[in-house]
Scaffold this active site. Structure first.
Site, PDB file in Angstrom:
ATOM      1  N   CYS A  63      22.735 -19.728  17.194  1.00 34.36           N
ATOM      2  CA  CYS A  63      23.990 -19.894  16.459  1.00 34.36           C
ATOM      3  C   CYS A  63      25.117 -19.390  17.362  1.00 34.36           C
ATOM      4  O   CYS A  63      25.300 -18.188  17.528  1.00 34.36           O
ATOM      5  CB  CYS A  63      23.941 -19.091  15.155  1.00 34.36           C
ATOM      6  SG  CYS A  63      25.436 -19.262  14.185  1.00 34.36           S
ATOM      7  N   LEU A  64      25.817 -20.315  18.001  1.00 32.07           N
ATOM      8  CA  LEU A  64      26.914 -19.967  18.897  1.00 32.07           C
ATOM      9  C   LEU A  64      27.943 -21.093  18.832  1.00 32.07           C
ATOM     10  O   LEU A  64      27.604 -22.257  19.064  1.00 32.07           O
ATOM     11  CB  LEU A  64      26.392 -19.797  20.334  1.00 32.07           C
ATOM     12  CG  LEU A  64      27.414 -19.382  21.389  1.00 32.07           C
ATOM     13  CD1 LEU A  64      27.985 -17.996  21.096  1.00 32.07           C
ATOM     14  CD2 LEU A  64      26.789 -19.398  22.780  1.00 32.07           C
TER      15      LEU A  64
END
Length: 196
Positions: free
Chosen positions: A90-91
Site C-alpha cells: 500500500c503506497l
C-alpha cells in the site's frame, strides 16, 4: 507499448550506485523480458529490517511510464503497509500518485523509505497495523524476527541448507547453484530440484 529504451536507461541508472542507494534491479530470473523485473532493497539502518535483503517482483504494464509499475514483496516482511500473506504493497505512488517523472529507482527508494516510516493509519495488513499501534515492542520483535528468518543471506544457514538437501540425495553442485538462484530459499530450491 512499453518504452524499451527508457526501461533500459532506468536499469542502468538504478544499478549505477547500488552500494550507496541500497537498491538494484535485474531482469527476472535472468530472462530478457523488460516488463518482468526483480528489485532488491537493503533494509534501512536503525529499523527492524536492518541487515535484510528484500526481493521485489516488478511488472511493467504496456503503458509504463504513464501507468505505475506493479510491485510486490517476494520476501516475507512484517510491516503495516505490506501484506504478510502475499507481499502486496500500500503506497500512493504505486497507485494514484504515480507520475511519468518518477522512475523504478525512485519507486524502490520509496519502498525503502516506507520500511523506515510505516503508515499504520493507511494499512495493507490490518493485523500488523494494530500490533504496531497497540503493542509496538512486540511489533518490533516480530519484524526483526521475520527479517532474520526471511531476509538474511547468512552463509552459515546456506551450508546447513546445502547439507540437508545433499542428504536428500541431490548432487552438491546442483544444490548450491539452485539455492543461489532462489536467494537461499530452501523450500523453493527443493521444489526446483524435485521438478528438474
Amino acid at each position: 507499448m512499453l518504452d524499451v529504451s527508457r526501461v533500459q536507461k532506468e536499469l542502468a541508472e538504478c544499478n549505477r550506485d547500488t552500494a550507496i542507494s541500497g537498491v538494484s534491479i535485474a531482469l527476472h530470473d535472468g530472462g530478457s523480458d523488460l516488463s518482468r523485473l526483480s528489485g532488491t532493497i537493503s533494509g534501512p539502518v536503525a529499523t527492524p529490517y536492518e541487515g535484510g535483503t528484500f526481493q521485489i517482483d516488478i511488472r511493467l504494464p504496456s503503458g509504463y511510464p504513464f501507468e505505475p509499475p506493479k510491485m510486490q514483496f517476494v520476501t516475507k516482511v512484517w510491516h503495516p503497509n505490506i501484506s504478510s500473506q502475499n507481499g502486496a504493497i500500500c503506497l500512493d505512488i504505486l497507485k494514484d500518485q504515480w507520475s511519468p517523472a518518477l522512475t523504478l529507482k525512485t519507486a524502490l527508494l520509496s519502498l525503502q523509505a516506507l520500511l523506515s516510516a510505516p503508515e499504520p493509519d493507511d494499512p495493507q495488513d490490518a493485523v500488523v497495523a494494530q500490533q504496531y499501534l497497540r503493542d509496538h515492542q512486540t511489533f518490533m520483535a516480530t519484524a526483526r524476527y521475520w527479517t532474520e528468518a526471511f531476509a538474511r543471506r547468512s552463509s552459515v544457514g546456506i551450508e546447513e541448507k546445502v547439507q540437508k538437501l545433499v542428504e536428500m540425495g541431490f548432487p552438491e553442485d546442483l544444490v548450491r547453484s539452485t539455492l543461489e538462484s532462489v536467494n537461499g530459499d530452501e523450500n523453493q530450491a527443493l521444489e526446483m530440484l524435485c521438478s528438474s
